[in-house]
Design a protein around this motif. Structure first.
Motif: not given
Length: 120
Positions: A1-8
């Motif tokens: 599984q690939v998980q992506l979390v954005e921030s900024g």
């Protein structure tokens, strides 16, 4: 599984800068092509920038060319300079496992997005 979390994301005045980050997990993540999309109210989702797993062949939409820079190491970044009110959007990062075109047309994993608001 690939998980992506954005921030900024955040609120910035026109002409200012923000740096978005996309933190990823997953064994094969480093070999995925990556893209940054944005969704502006009343407009279709737009591919803003994309980059190969190697960091090569960066792509930029005409609307951001010369102002935004995509890069990656163990995370993916979007440096946004000279921001304009029309850059206001929710920005998502996405991963393409098997791109068959450049920039990739299909993406397999998506982050939930980070809000960028540019005031005039």
């Amino acid at each position: 599984q690939v998980q992506l979390v954005e921030s900024g994301g955040g609120l910035v005045q026109a002409g200012g800068s923000l740096r978005l980050s996309c933190a990823a997990s997953g064994r094969t993540f480093s070999r995925y092509a990556m893209g940054w999309f944005r969704q502006r109210p009343g407009k279709e989702r737009e591919l803003v920038a994309a980059i190969l797993w190697s960091g090569g062949s960066p792509y930029y939409a005409d609307s951001v060319k010369g102002r935004f820079t995509i890069s990656r190491d163990n995370a993916v970044y979007l440096q946004m300079n000279s921001l304009k009110p029309e850059d206001t959007a929710v920005y998502h990062c996405a991963a393409a496992r098997r791109p068959n075109s450049w920039p990739p047309q299909e993406y397999d994993y998506w982050g939930q997005g980070t809000q960028v608001t540019v005031s005039s």
